[in-house]
Write a protein that holds these residues in place. Structure first.
Motif, PDB file in Angstrom:
ATOM      1  N   GLY A 334       0.791  -1.234   0.000  1.00  0.00           N
ATOM      2  CA  GLY A 334       0.000   0.000   0.000  1.00  0.00           C
ATOM      3  C   GLY A 334       0.819   1.277   0.000  1.00  0.00           C
ATOM      4  N   ARG A 335       2.145   1.177  -0.058  1.00  0.00           N
ATOM      5  CA  ARG A 335       2.989   2.392  -0.040  1.00  0.00           C
ATOM      6  C   ARG A 335       3.079   2.990  -1.440  1.00  0.00           C
ATOM      7  N   ARG A 336       2.991   4.305  -1.520  1.00  0.00           N
ATOM      8  CA  ARG A 336       3.178   4.994  -2.810  1.00  0.00           C
ATOM      9  C   ARG A 336       4.671   5.114  -3.087  1.00  0.00           C
ATOM     10  N   THR A 364       5.357  -3.869  -7.295  1.00  0.00           N
ATOM     11  CA  THR A 364       3.916  -3.826  -7.562  1.00  0.00           C
ATOM     12  C   THR A 364       3.277  -5.157  -7.154  1.00  0.00           C
ATOM     13  N   ALA A 368       2.881  -2.804  -3.429  1.00  0.00           N
ATOM     14  CA  ALA A 368       3.149  -1.364  -3.380  1.00  0.00           C
ATOM     15  C   ALA A 368       2.383  -0.656  -4.501  1.00  0.00           C
ATOM     16  N   GLU A 369       2.103   0.623  -4.288  1.00  0.00           N
ATOM     17  CA  GLU A 369       1.479   1.431  -5.353  1.00  0.00           C
ATOM     18  C   GLU A 369       2.585   2.165  -6.091  1.00  0.00           C
ATOM     19  N   VAL A 371       4.520   4.026  -9.179  1.00  0.00           N
ATOM     20  CA  VAL A 371       4.331   4.846 -10.388  1.00  0.00           C
ATOM     21  C   VAL A 371       5.708   5.043 -11.020  1.00  0.00           C
ATOM     22  N   VAL A 389       1.866   1.189 -13.524  1.00  0.00           N
ATOM     23  CA  VAL A 389       1.289   2.536 -13.655  1.00  0.00           C
ATOM     24  C   VAL A 389       2.418   3.487 -14.062  1.00  0.00           C
TER      25      VAL A 389
END
Ligand code: UDX
Length: 455
Positions: A334-336, A364, A368-369, A371, A389
């Motif tokens: 869940g960490r960006r 991912t 983790a989130e 980008v 993403v």
């Protein structure tokens, strides 16, 4: 054999004349080679089975990002010395035919897939004329040139095969082709080989006049030179990354270590940059194909060390993810996380076996989130990894990030202002996967800075 040379003297008698060249396969190597040969003043036709790629090249557009390529494509189109086609018959007018097709890793195996080399060769054979020179540039398992030379002899005995490996680096491909470090010609013994050397010296007349060393050798050595060079480079990178592993458990600093050993001219500092390791379309597949070939030749023990080189390299990617978890207090779920870089190295849009994307994908998958951003490689990266993403800009990628990873050392990322970036992220934590940032500067700007192989 001398008679053969005398039969076609007029075609080669003026050593400074332009040579009529065909380039078969217009991927990375072929497109650059064709454009560079035209830039040297030769008449060049580039051939590929991919009509879309040929249309782009014919319009003077590079189908991939490579500094300087668009300029020489446009110049070739303007002078009319560079043409691209899918019509095999167009190669018949050429005297020298370069085979530049790819030799990817076979699916599920370590060995090289020679399908494209064999297809190109078989298509070329009926087009050949007496005295033509066929030049293999693709990276092939040793023994391939000998087999192709035999085939050539059976169809057109007056034509000669040369093995002339390329050493171009993506991002520097135009320069590497126009002014190479060295030229290697693998030729048959005797007059046919001597004549082929004369022909290639004419093709590369400018480099030869500039004193570029020319190594004239046999087929086996020429094929081995290429894989030996790539194996050495991969070993050098994995060596310093193994030292990084030691530094990590002892509190040492791999960058200082590399500087210190690199001052020894016998070792040298180049290719001693510790970090996430090597990727791309060449080093990983070439060392694996080399090991596979050694196995076939019954000397697999000679290259067992390359298995370790490969393993050290892949371990760095795992270590990077572990480090991210460590910095995020034990969990990345869940960490960006922002990833700067998708290309396997800067100045390239190539994402083949990209260490950066491998790390982004692992994080991912682990929840983790992530980008990812890159100045040039997003289109290729999203086509290959559609589940990741992507963001067009650094600002978008790092917005509210709890962790930033620098995984491809593009100059614009190295030049980022840590004060400015700090205003955008949720937590100022930077993992430098390429040891490219100034640690003191980032720490002074309030960042938690960590890197592979450093305190
Ligand atoms: C390589 C060879 O350099 C070239 O001669 C050959 O013709 C093709 O393969 P290339 O794949 O373009 O060229 O990349 P290169 O510049 O060699 O870099 C390979 C990888 O090693 C990259 O992922 C790069 O980031 C990594 N690398 C390079 C390091 O990790 N540390 C270093 O010190 C140097």
């Amino acid at each position: 054999m001398m008679a053969e040379m005398d039969e076609h003297p007029s075609r080669w008698e003026t050593p400074t004349d332009a040579v009529s060249i065909s380039v078969i396969g217009c991927g990375y190597l072929g497109a650059v080679h064709a454009a560079a040969m035209a830039a040297l003043g030769h008449d060049v036709v580039g051939l590929d089975v991919d009509a879309a790629k040929i249309a782009e090249l014919a319009a003077g557009q590079a189908p991939f990002f490579e500094p300087g390529l668009t300029e020489i494509l446009a110049e070739g189109a303007r002078t009319g010395q560079l043409r691209f086609t899918t019509d095999l018959g167009s190669v018949a007018a050429a005297q020298v035919h370069f085979i530049c097709v790819g030799t990817p890793q076979r699916r599920g195996e370590n060995s090289a897939d020679l399908r494209h080399v064999d297809a190109a060769f078989h298509q070329l054979l009926p087009q050949l004329k007496p005295g033509d020179v066929v030049v293999g540039k693709s990276t092939v398992p040793v023994g391939t040139a000998e087999r192709l030379a035999e085939l050539l002899r059976s169809v057109e005995p007056t034509a000669t095969l040369v093995w002339n490996p390329e050493f171009l680096r993506e991002g520097h491909a135009v320069k590497d082709t126009l002014s190479p470090d060295r030229l290697v010609y693998g030729v048959p013994e005797g007059p046919a080989g001597e004549r082929a050397v004369t022909v290639l010296n004419r093709v590369y007349a400018k480099a030869v006049a500039n004193g570029v060393p020319v190594v004239v050798t046999d087929y086996a050595t020429a094929q081995l030179v290429k894989v030996a060079a790539n194996s050495f480079l991969a070993t050098k990178i994995s060596f310093i990354n193994a030292m990084a592993e030691l530094c990590e458990v002892t509190g040492g600093d791999v960058v200082q270590l590399a500087d210190a050993i690199g001052y020894d001219a016998r070792i040298g500092r180049r290719f001693l940059n510790a970090g996430l390791g090597f990727g791309g379309g060449c080093l990983p597949k070439d060392i694996r194909a080399f090991m596979a070939r050694a196995g076939e030749l019954g000397v697999d023990q000679a290259l067992t060390f390359l298995r370790e080189v490969d393993a050290i390299n892949l371990r760095r990617r795992v270590r990077m993810v572990d480090l991210a978890r460590e910095v995020c207090e034990g969990s990345i779920v869940g960490r960006r996380i922002a990833v700067l870089g998708a290309a396997f190295k800067p100045d390239s849009d190539d994402v083949r076996d990209s260490p950066a994307l491998s790390v982004a994908a692992q994080m991912t998958l682990q929840g983790a989130e992530v980008v990812v951003t890159d100045p040039e490689a997003i289109a290729n990266a999203s086509a290959k990894w559609p589940d990741l993403v992507f963001a067009e800009t650094v600002d978008e990628a790092v917005q509210d990030a709890e962790l930033v990873l620098l995984l491809t050392e593009w100059p614009e990322y190295v030049a980022l202002d840590p004060h400015e970036l700090r205003t955008r992220v949720a937590r100022p934590r930077m993992l430098d996967g390429r040891n490219a940032l100034d640690a003191a500067r980032w720490r002074a700007a309030g960042w938690t800075y960590r890197a592979l192989g450093r305190r």
